[in-house]
Design an enzyme around this catalytic site. Structure first.
Site, mmCIF file in Angstrom:
data_model
loop_
_atom_site.group_PDB
_atom_site.id
_atom_site.type_symbol
_atom_site.label_atom_id
_atom_site.label_comp_id
_atom_site.label_asym_id
_atom_site.label_seq_id
_atom_site.Cartn_x
_atom_site.Cartn_y
_atom_site.Cartn_z
ATOM 1 N N HIS A 1 -67.593 -1.286 -0.628
ATOM 2 C CA HIS A 1 -68.881 -1.842 -0.217
ATOM 3 C C HIS A 1 -68.729 -3.311 0.178
ATOM 4 C CE1 HIS A 1 -70.194 1.773 -2.430
ATOM 5 N NE2 HIS A 1 -71.096 1.808 -1.466
ATOM 6 N N HIS B 1 -68.569 6.959 3.818
ATOM 7 C CA HIS B 1 -68.118 7.598 2.588
ATOM 8 C C HIS B 1 -69.205 8.519 2.042
ATOM 9 C CE1 HIS B 1 -70.151 3.888 1.279
ATOM 10 N NE2 HIS B 1 -70.442 4.557 0.164
ATOM 11 N N CYS C 1 -78.903 7.288 -7.491
ATOM 12 C CA CYS C 1 -77.908 7.601 -6.463
ATOM 13 C C CYS C 1 -76.528 7.499 -7.098
ATOM 14 C CB CYS C 1 -77.969 6.602 -5.309
ATOM 15 S SG CYS C 1 -79.503 6.597 -4.411
ATOM 16 N N HIS D 1 -71.937 8.342 -6.270
ATOM 17 C CA HIS D 1 -70.822 8.746 -5.421
ATOM 18 C C HIS D 1 -70.003 9.799 -6.153
ATOM 19 C CE1 HIS D 1 -71.836 4.639 -4.143
ATOM 20 N NE2 HIS D 1 -71.471 5.047 -2.941
ATOM 21 N N GLU E 1 -77.202 6.563 -15.585
ATOM 22 C CA GLU E 1 -78.235 5.607 -15.161
ATOM 23 C C GLU E 1 -79.525 5.725 -15.952
ATOM 24 O OE1 GLU E 1 -79.072 4.912 -11.050
ATOM 25 O OE2 GLU E 1 -76.999 5.228 -10.444
ATOM 26 N N TYR F 1 -77.022 7.884 6.596
ATOM 27 C CA TYR F 1 -77.666 6.631 6.988
ATOM 28 C C TYR F 1 -76.668 5.481 6.938
ATOM 29 C CZ TYR F 1 -77.747 4.774 2.261
ATOM 30 O OH TYR F 1 -77.364 4.273 1.043
ATOM 31 N N GLU G 1 -74.296 -0.343 3.603
ATOM 32 C CA GLU G 1 -74.223 1.017 3.055
ATOM 33 C C GLU G 1 -74.010 1.918 4.254
ATOM 34 O OE1 GLU G 1 -73.983 2.160 0.136
ATOM 35 O OE2 GLU G 1 -74.957 0.774 -1.238
ATOM 36 N N GLU H 1 -73.252 5.927 4.565
ATOM 37 C CA GLU H 1 -73.028 7.090 3.724
ATOM 38 C C GLU H 1 -73.494 8.402 4.350
ATOM 39 O OE1 GLU H 1 -73.497 4.823 -0.556
ATOM 40 O OE2 GLU H 1 -75.210 5.969 0.165
ATOM 41 N N TRP I 1 -82.827 3.791 2.248
ATOM 42 C CA TRP I 1 -82.564 5.226 2.175
ATOM 43 C C TRP I 1 -83.773 5.986 1.660
ATOM 44 C CZ3 TRP I 1 -79.864 1.523 -0.521
ATOM 45 C CH2 TRP I 1 -80.027 1.474 -1.894
#
Length: 186
Positions: free
Chosen positions: A29, A36, A71, A73, A91, A108, A118, A120, A165
């Protein structure tokens, strides 16, 4: 940056969305973030309310901004639904009861005020839970359960208050009208 972030990896993708390798999340990032794999999740309770969260001020991108529930990964070789469950627990201290993929091809690119990008391929899920969140303060500074139609109206009136997003997902999830997250839990 948290210890987890320094060891967490992201799956790098080519222009077609196919995996081409991986790299450290902390290294990826930047102002020139490569494409990604990620995911977004909208959590819904038994009343049909959707959970929105406010990103912690220590987040690298969009600190203090309201967004979808969470969100993350997927790690290399991690099953996507396992990554969603892992991030829900990390989280928000949540155990997901059901999970549905609602926007499999969401993608996006957005640039934060700091210049961090970002970029992704970000499948979007809806999860159902039976408990309230217990936010991790390194990830989330505030939470709210809201009616999806009210959320859609807020996004339409003040999109700058929300993550880019979430704004894009809201139009595709029809949060401005009949949101698929409004159906009763299974």
């Amino acid at each position: 940056m948290t210890v987890q972030e320094t060891i967490e990896r992201v799956v790098l993708l080519d222009a077609h969305g196919d995996p081409v390798g991986s790299d450290l999340k902390s290294a990826v990032h930047t102002e020139d973030t490569p494409l990604h794999l990620a995911f977004s999740c909208h959590v819904v309770n038994a009343s049909g309310e959707v959970l929105v969260t406010r990103r912690a001020l220590g987040k690298k991108t969009w600190p203090g901004v309201w967004t979808n529930s969470f969100c993350g990964h997927p790690q290399p070789d991690e099953v996507p639904v396992d990554s969603v469950a892992r991030r829900a627990a990390h989280e928000l201290g949540l155990d997901i009861t059901t999970l549905e993929l609602v926007l499999p091809d969401f993608r996006y690119r957005a640039v934060d005020a700091s210049g961090i990008v970002e970029n992704e391929v970000c499948p979007v899920y809806v999860a159902r839970v039976d408990t309230d969140p217990v936010p991790n303060p390194h990830e989330v500074m505030d939470v709210a359960w809201v009616d999806p139609v009210v959320l859609g109206g807020s996004i339409a009136r003040t999109p700058w208050v929300f993550s880019p997003w979430l704004v894009l997902q809201a139009s595709q999830l029809e949060l401005l009208g009949g949101n698929p997250t409004r159906s009763a839990p299974e």
